[in-house]
Structures are given as C-alpha cells and as structure tokens.
Design an enzyme around this catalytic site. Structure first.
Site, PDB file in Angstrom:
ATOM      1  N   ASP A 230       0.851  -1.200   0.000  1.00  9.19           N
ATOM      2  CA  ASP A 230       0.000   0.000   0.000  1.00  9.19           C
ATOM      3  C   ASP A 230       0.876   1.235   0.000  1.00  9.19           C
ATOM      4  OD1 ASP A 230       0.711   0.521   2.717  1.00  9.19           O
ATOM      5  OD2 ASP A 230      -0.728  -1.031   3.310  1.00  9.19           O
ATOM      6  N   LYS A 252      -4.815   2.238   0.266  1.00  9.01           N
ATOM      7  CA  LYS A 252      -6.092   2.810   0.692  1.00  9.01           C
ATOM      8  C   LYS A 252      -5.958   4.319   0.711  1.00  9.01           C
ATOM      9  CE  LYS A 252      -6.184  -0.198   4.159  1.00  9.01           C
ATOM     10  NZ  LYS A 252      -6.506  -0.776   5.449  1.00  9.01           N
ATOM     11  N   MET A 378      -2.460   9.354  12.955  1.00 10.16           N
ATOM     12  CA  MET A 378      -3.639   9.807  12.217  1.00 10.16           C
ATOM     13  C   MET A 378      -4.365  10.943  12.947  1.00 10.16           C
ATOM     14  SD  MET A 378      -4.770   5.967  11.096  1.00 10.16           S
ATOM     15  CE  MET A 378      -4.181   5.236  12.610  1.00 10.16           C
TER      16      MET A 378
HETATM   17  C1  LIG Z   1      -2.790   3.121   9.079  1.00  7.03           C
HETATM   18  S1  LIG Z   1      -1.569   3.805  10.094  1.00  7.03           S
HETATM   19  C2  LIG Z   1      -0.267   2.673   9.879  1.00  7.03           C
HETATM   20  C3  LIG Z   1       0.723   2.711  10.986  1.00  7.03           C
HETATM   21  C4  LIG Z   1       1.850   1.719  10.756  1.00  7.03           C
HETATM   22  N1  LIG Z   1       1.353   0.370  10.832  1.00  7.03           N
HETATM   23  C5  LIG Z   1       3.019   1.903  11.733  1.00  7.03           C
HETATM   24  O1  LIG Z   1       3.323   0.991  12.509  1.00  7.03           O
HETATM   25  O2  LIG Z   1       3.639   2.978  11.704  1.00  7.03           O
HETATM   26  C6  LIG Z   1      -1.071   5.182   9.134  1.00  7.03           C
HETATM   27  C7  LIG Z   1      -0.586   6.330  10.012  1.00  7.03           C
HETATM   28  O3  LIG Z   1       0.684   6.054  10.541  1.00  7.03           O
HETATM   29  C8  LIG Z   1       1.400   7.255  10.661  1.00  7.03           C
HETATM   30  N2  LIG Z   1       2.581   7.190   9.802  1.00  7.03           N
HETATM   31  C9  LIG Z   1       2.948   6.173   9.020  1.00  7.03           C
HETATM   32  N3  LIG Z   1       4.123   6.443   8.407  1.00  7.03           N
HETATM   33  C10 LIG Z   1       4.492   7.662   8.831  1.00  7.03           C
HETATM   34  C11 LIG Z   1       5.616   8.503   8.574  1.00  7.03           C
HETATM   35  N4  LIG Z   1       6.600   8.116   7.764  1.00  7.03           N
HETATM   36  N5  LIG Z   1       5.671   9.698   9.190  1.00  7.03           N
HETATM   37  C12 LIG Z   1       4.714  10.085  10.042  1.00  7.03           C
HETATM   38  N6  LIG Z   1       3.623   9.347  10.313  1.00  7.03           N
HETATM   39  C13 LIG Z   1       3.523   8.146   9.721  1.00  7.03           C
HETATM   40  C14 LIG Z   1       0.482   8.368  10.203  1.00  7.03           C
HETATM   41  O4  LIG Z   1      -0.232   8.823  11.330  1.00  7.03           O
HETATM   42  C15 LIG Z   1      -0.417   7.616   9.257  1.00  7.03           C
HETATM   43  O5  LIG Z   1      -1.643   8.301   9.068  1.00  7.03           O
END
Ligand SMILES: C[S@@+](CC[C@H](N)C(=O)[O-])C[C@H]1O[C@@H](n2cnc3c(N)ncnc32)[C@H](O)[C@@H]1O
Length: 464
Positions: A230, A252, A378
């Site tokens: 994704d 998504k 998020m």
């Molecule tokens: C569906 S969640 C997935 C989280 C992921 N499984 C993790 O362990 O980081 C998606 C959210 O993770 C956060 N996120 C993921 N990658 C990021 C990044 N490189 N920088 C900042 N926030 C991030 C943001 O809040 C984003 O909206």
C-alpha cells in the site's frame, strides 16, 4: 616466494584448496613452519633463483617486500608460461586474487580487477555484515534435503519457490543457530505444504526509509510469488522482489486524499477496502502462492494486520508475521526524541486520532496524565480538537509537542511547539502528509540537545 605474514595469508587459502605447495624464502614465519610440520607444504630456505620456476607449476606467487624479487619472479614465470601473482603489484600479475567471504561451502569473491584491493576489502566488509556467520549450515540443510525435494516437487519452479521459502524461514534459523534436526523437520513440513497450499506473510516495511526494514522482511520480499503493498510502504522495497513476482497495489486512501479529490461519496469505506484486501490475500494463497503483504511501519500497530491474520486463520492458511519499525519509533529516533526518558517520561502510549473524529469514548484524563509520552497516529485532521482536549483534561498548555510529517523520509518536516500553539503552526506550514504527533516533555529534548551542542562549540572555540 616469501615467508612472512603476507605469504601466510595466501598460504592458508592454498592449503584449504589442497594445492601442492612449495615455499621458497630465506626465513619463514613460525606459522608457515607449522604448516610444513603438518605435511601441508614443503619449504626451501633460499633466496629466489629463476630456475625455481619450472613449466610444470600452475601458479607462482611473490609475497615479499625484498627489492626487485617480484620483477624477477614475473620474468621467470612469463618465460615458463606459468601464471603469476605479485602481491600489491597489479602490473606484475597474470592472475589476481579476489577478496573472499568464506561461509564454507558458500564462498563469495569480490574483485576490483586489480584497481583497488582496498575497495574490494571494503565491499567484502559490507557484504560480510549482511551474511549470517552460519550461512554454511544452510548449504548443509539444502544438501541433506536435495534428493527428497527433487522427488516430492518435480516442477523446477516449485522447487525454486520452495528453496526460497526455506531460506527465509524458521527452518533456516534453526539450521544456522539451532539444531539441524529441527531444521530438517521444519523444512519437511514446508515441503508437505509446498506440494499443496500457499501461505501469507505480513511484513512490516518500516515507517518510510527503506533501509529500516528488517533482514527477515527483505528476505520474505525476495521470495514472494505475490507482493501486495500500500501507499505507506516505500516503493523502493518492491525492487527487491523477484522479476516474475505479481505486484498488487492495495493502497487505501485516507480522508485527506478524499477531501482533495472533492468528494468522499463514491469512495469505498476503509472497512470495505480492508475486506477486499483480506479476500485477495486469501484467494492468492489458496492458489498455492506465497503472498507477501507489505505494510507500512509494523503490521500490528494501527495496521489492521490482526484482521488479515484472523481472516486467513478462518481459511486455515498459514500466516507468518514479520515485525517492522513503527512510525512512532522510527520518527522519534530520526527527530532525536527519546520516547521514554528518566525523570521525564516513564511510559509511552500509541493512540489514534481517528477515534476523536469518530467520537469514540476516550479517557482524556488518563491520556493527559504527566510523566508519560503520547504518540498520536492519524491525528492531523483533528489536531486542534485533540490538543485542546488534552489541555482541558489537565495537561499543561506549555507541554512540548511536535508533529512529524513523512518521518524518516527525505521530504520529512518537523513542527515543534506546545499543546497551546502546535495546531496553529501545523496549519501555517500546510502539513498534509502522513504525520504523527508526539506530546510530552521529551518533545523538548531536541532543543536541549541543540543548545548543548551550541554551548560546547563556544567552549571549544574559546579554549583554543
Ligand atoms: C494506518 S496507520 C499505519 C501505521 C503503521 N502500521 C506503523 O506501525 O507505523 C497510518 C498512520 O501512521 C502514521 N505514519 C505512518 N508512516 C508515517 C511517517 N513516515 N511519518 C509520520 N507518520 C507516519 C500516520 O499517522 C499515518 O496516518
């Protein structure tokens, strides 16, 4: 020619290759003497003389610093048509030795074609780090199962997929670090499965920087028949997959993309899309494929990995979970923020900002307690509400807070502030990428680090 340490290094390899060896040198290192005593070579205590090189030799090596000897060796070898290597004298070589990575029976050779042996050795060092020490045990495992695999998996493709899976599995770990018998049992189970079912691996891709994936995750990507990914998984990781891998983009869209595109009306809900993803995972695995589901961060932190696991389990499909570095940990480290810190923060909580938007019952007084760090995933859409609620629930409005956008990636942005002013600063910056918010005194540490570095350079310049 030569009897010192340089000669000894070459001799060790030649002895291992069971070559018939004669050493000519006026003096020899005691270790070379020991090799002679063990019957591995003969020694002639003499200076070099051209007649020592006869046409029945396969190779002559000059491993001496003595002036002009290498030139004489080279001339003699050329006259007799014998291969020659003069150490550190590329121009006097018809044969060069690569830098070797030895994981017997696996050998990796690195050569710069004589241009820079030092570079070859550096490259060898980089590769060494990536190759498990006990790699040879894997070859041993493969050797033991080879004929059985050939019988049970008649197709070449099936065998190739089987071995790739074995080398990235628990069986490989058992072989390398545990017991060979347990490895064989595990591999035999996999063989039984390979002749029938597929499998699913949920791999944490890390927060963004592709180098933050685990070695195990990388090996799973390399062995995938189908790779589902994704938008949070870095596309650079797809490059590691096999050329014939089937790539499926299951990205998504978040609420902000939907707003940008005008309307949310026609867009399937996150839950509907997740059900479609679960369905695709299962369909592909039931075709007997190894399906790797690459997920941003860690599969089990706000990643719906649990739902994918449960859906697969319902169908009796084997699932392996490979953890990843979650955005909170990767982002905090890259920004220099320790999530816990003695006398400042004794615990850390990962929460999702979605629940604020959707009015889920949240225990705000609990989240607002002091001496803890809060990481909000998020939370960008509802940042004003979230930070205000924390203040209303008792966390001081001057508590440091930071928003990390695209953490660990080259286009990252960091907005530092307090519970009182962070939301305004974030809107001013026009932040709209994936972001986390970190709340707590630890968010003030990068400023302290900066001050200390600045002070130390003042001191350094005044004392000099
Ligand atoms: C569906 S969640 C997935 C989280 C992921 N499984 C993790 O362990 O980081 C998606 C959210 O993770 C956060 N996120 C993921 N990658 C990021 C990044 N490189 N920088 C900042 N926030 C991030 C943001 O809040 C984003 O909206």
């Amino acid at each position: 020619m030569g009897g010192g340490q340089t000669a000894l290094r070459k001799l060790r390899w030649l002895v291992r290759a069971e070559a018939k060896i004669k050493v000519i040198a006026p003096e020899v290192d005691p270790e070379i003497q020991k090799l002679r005593d063990a019957g591995k070579l003969t020694i002639e205590k003499s200076l070099f003389y051209p007649d020592a090189v006869t046409s029945n030799l396969v190779l002559v090596i000059s491993a001496t610093d003595a002036p002009n000897v290498s030139e004489e060796v080279f001339v003699a070898a050329m006259a007799q048509g014998v291969l020659v290597n003069c150490v550190d004298r590329t121009e006097l070589c018809t044969v060069i030795f690569p830098a070797i990575i030895d994981r017997f029976p696996i050998l990796v050779a690195v050569s710069s074609m004589g241009r820079s042996p030092t570079l070859s050795r550096s490259v060898r060092g980089w590769i060494e780090l990536r190759l498990p020490n006990a790699l040879g045990q894997l070859a041993e495992l493969a050797g033991r199962l080879r004929s059985e695999v050939k019988t049970k998996l008649p197709s070449v493709d099936a065998r190739k997929a089987f071995w790739e899976e074995v080398f990235a599995s628990k069986a490989a770990d058992e072989a390398m670090y545990g017991s060979m018998d347990a490895a064989v049992v595990e591999a035999e189970k996999m063989m039984a499965r390979a002749s029938s079912d597929g499998s699913i691996v949920l791999v944490g891709a890390g927060p963004g920087d592709p180098e933050l994936i685990t070695l195990k995750g990388l090996r799973a990507i390399q062995s995938a028949d189908v790779l589902m990914y994704d938008k949070l998984a870095n596309p650079a990781l797809l490059e590691y997959a096999r050329r014939d891998v089937e790539l499926i983009d299951v990205g998504k869209k978040g609420p902000r993309e939907a707003v940008k595109e005008g309307s949310d009306a026609a867009r399937p809900s996150g839950t509907t899309m997740q059900q479609e993803i679960n369905q695709t995972l299962i369909e592909q695995a039931l075709k007997g494929k190894k399906v790797v589901r690459l997920k941003g961060g860690d599969p089990f932190i706000f990643g719906r990995g649990g739902e994918e696991l449960l859906a697969a389990a319902e169908q009796g499909i084997a699932v392996e979970i490979i953890p990843g570095i979650t955005a909170a940990m990767g982002g905090a480290s890259y920004a220099g923020i320790p999530l816990t810190h003695r006398h400042m923060s004794q615990s850390v909580r990962f929460v999702t900002g979605h629940s604020v938007e959707h009015g889920v019952n949240i225990d705000w007084p609990e989240l607002a307690k002091p001496e803890q760090t809060l990481v909000i995933y998020m939370g960008l859409v509802g940042i004003e509400k979230i930070l205000q609620r924390l203040v209303d629930a008792g966390r001081g409005d001057k508590t440091p807070a930071v928003l990390l956008e695209n953490a660990t990636l080259p286009n990252h942005r960091e907005v530092f502030g307090t519970l009182e002013d962070l939301a305004g600063k974030v809107r001013e910056e026009g932040i709209d990428g994936p972001s986390i918010i970190i709340v707590g005194e630890v968010a003030g540490i990068p400023a302290q680090v900066h001050e200390r570095y600045a002070a130390s350079s003042i001191e350094a310049s005044t004392s000099s």
